[in-house]
Design a protein around this motif. Structure first.
Motif, PDB file in Angstrom:
ATOM      1  N   ASP A 104     -15.508  -6.778   2.793  1.00  8.88           N
ATOM      2  CA  ASP A 104     -14.091  -7.438   3.203  1.00  8.88           C
ATOM      3  C   ASP A 104     -13.413  -7.593   1.708  1.00  8.88           C
ATOM      4  O   ASP A 104     -12.114  -7.860   1.624  1.00  8.88           O
ATOM      5  N   ARG A 105     -14.309  -7.351   0.593  1.00 11.09           N
ATOM      6  CA  ARG A 105     -13.515  -7.669  -0.728  1.00 11.09           C
ATOM      7  C   ARG A 105     -14.243  -6.877  -1.506  1.00 11.09           C
ATOM      8  O   ARG A 105     -15.582  -7.000  -1.834  1.00 11.09           O
ATOM      9  N   GLN A 118     -10.299   4.377  -0.735  1.00  8.28           N
ATOM     10  CA  GLN A 118      -9.718   3.951   0.316  1.00  8.28           C
ATOM     11  C   GLN A 118      -9.463   5.242   1.150  1.00  8.28           C
ATOM     12  O   GLN A 118      -9.666   5.030   2.383  1.00  8.28           O
ATOM     13  N   PRO A 124     -11.603  -1.224   1.210  1.00 10.47           N
ATOM     14  CA  PRO A 124     -10.393  -1.675   0.521  1.00 10.47           C
ATOM     15  C   PRO A 124     -10.665  -2.004  -1.005  1.00 10.47           C
ATOM     16  O   PRO A 124     -10.377  -3.231  -1.350  1.00 10.47           O
ATOM     17  N   GLU A 126      -9.831  -2.599  -4.885  1.00 14.77           N
ATOM     18  CA  GLU A 126      -8.933  -3.288  -5.777  1.00 14.77           C
ATOM     19  C   GLU A 126      -9.393  -2.882  -7.186  1.00 14.77           C
ATOM     20  O   GLU A 126     -10.411  -2.942  -7.641  1.00 14.77           O
ATOM     21  N   GLN A 181     -15.401   0.386   8.211  1.00 17.51           N
ATOM     22  CA  GLN A 181     -14.488   0.172   7.683  1.00 17.51           C
ATOM     23  C   GLN A 181     -13.088   0.441   8.346  1.00 17.51           C
ATOM     24  O   GLN A 181     -12.849   1.742   8.903  1.00 17.51           O
ATOM     25  N   TRP A 183      -8.943   0.717   7.986  1.00 16.14           N
ATOM     26  CA  TRP A 183      -8.019   1.050   6.864  1.00 16.14           C
ATOM     27  C   TRP A 183      -6.722   1.917   7.466  1.00 16.14           C
ATOM     28  O   TRP A 183      -6.959   3.099   7.964  1.00 16.14           O
ATOM     29  N   ARG A 184      -5.765   1.444   7.668  1.00 16.83           N
ATOM     30  CA  ARG A 184      -4.586   1.938   7.876  1.00 16.83           C
ATOM     31  C   ARG A 184      -4.576   2.970   9.105  1.00 16.83           C
ATOM     32  O   ARG A 184      -3.992   4.076   9.241  1.00 16.83           O
TER      33      ARG A 184
END
Length: 243
Positions: A104-105, A118, A124, A126, A181, A183-184
């Protein structure tokens, strides 16, 4: 807005070529399993107004389960070059998506890792800055992670023992090591494999800004391991579309 007038980080995103799976990675790192207290009780026991607000804000960002994982990896080799990584997996015992664990992070030090992570696996990622000092003698390994604008995310000190033993995830059924996961509009199923050596470790100190990363400092460390000389494969993900 022209490309030259874009922020540097946006220009870096546009400049990243696709690097499809599978990836082969090598490096070392740490895995820490944490037993977290009930978040509701933590909120009720907090008398300080600012602390209560911070905890409530964190609760909206992250679901607080029981057993959770923190993983730090220092990849010396990968398909996009060396980079560092700090990630959190919540609710290990219950999963987040269909009973599977889900990241989640996660912060990484490479924009190529952000973009391809991604796109390949729906992770996700960063971008962040990493600064750490390797353990020497009795000194613990020190890891500091900050946002690109220098906002602190986490400070961690870890101490490892010397006794090492072999580890190999090939002994674990793929179902138990599959990450899922979202994602989009897509769902990614990935079962990474890893082998190497490990030793027991301990957390000497850690601090987290709950706005950017789950604050695990209030939990109980169940187990911690240092992974050395590991080799990891991130295979092609199975992808389905979300309704």
């Amino acid at each position: 807005m022209t490309i030259n007038n874009m922020p540097v980080q946006n220009r870096e995103k546009l400049a990243q070529p696709p690097v499809p799976a599978p990836w082969q990675l090598m490096g070392d790192g740490y895995v820490v399993a944490v037993w977290m207290p009930n978040l509701k009780n933590t909120i009720e026991q907090s008398e300080h107004t600012l602390a209560r607000k911070a905890i409530n804000k964190a609760s909206r960002l992250w679901s607080q389960g029981r057993v959770q994982l923190l993983i730090f990896a220092h990849y010396t080799q990968s398909d996009v070059g060396p980079y560092d990584e700090l990630l959190h997996i919540p609710q290990l015992s219950h999963g987040v998506v269909e009973g599977y664990p889900s990241i989640d992070r996660i912060y990484v030090s490479s924009m190529a890792s952000v973009i391809n992570g991604q796109q390949n696996w729906g992770i996700p990622k960063e971008l962040a800055l990493f600064d750490y000092q390797p353990a020497t003698g009795l000194q613990a390994k020190s890891i500091t992670v900050t946002m690109p604008d220098q906002q602190p995310i986490a400070r961690i000190e870890l101490q490892a023992s010397r006794f090492k033993f072999p580890v190999n995830t090939a002994l674990i059924p793929a179902r138990l090591r599959t990450l899922v996961q979202d994602w989009r509009g897509k769902r990614f199923y990935t079962a990474p494999e890893a082998s190497g050596r490990a030793c027991f470790a301990s957390v000497k100190h850690w601090w987290f800004d709950p706005v950017y990363f789950p604050d695990l400092s209030g939990g109980k460390v169940l187990a911690a391991f240092k992974m050395t000389d590991f080799k990891m494969t991130f295979p092609l993900a199975k992808i389905t579309r979300l309704d």
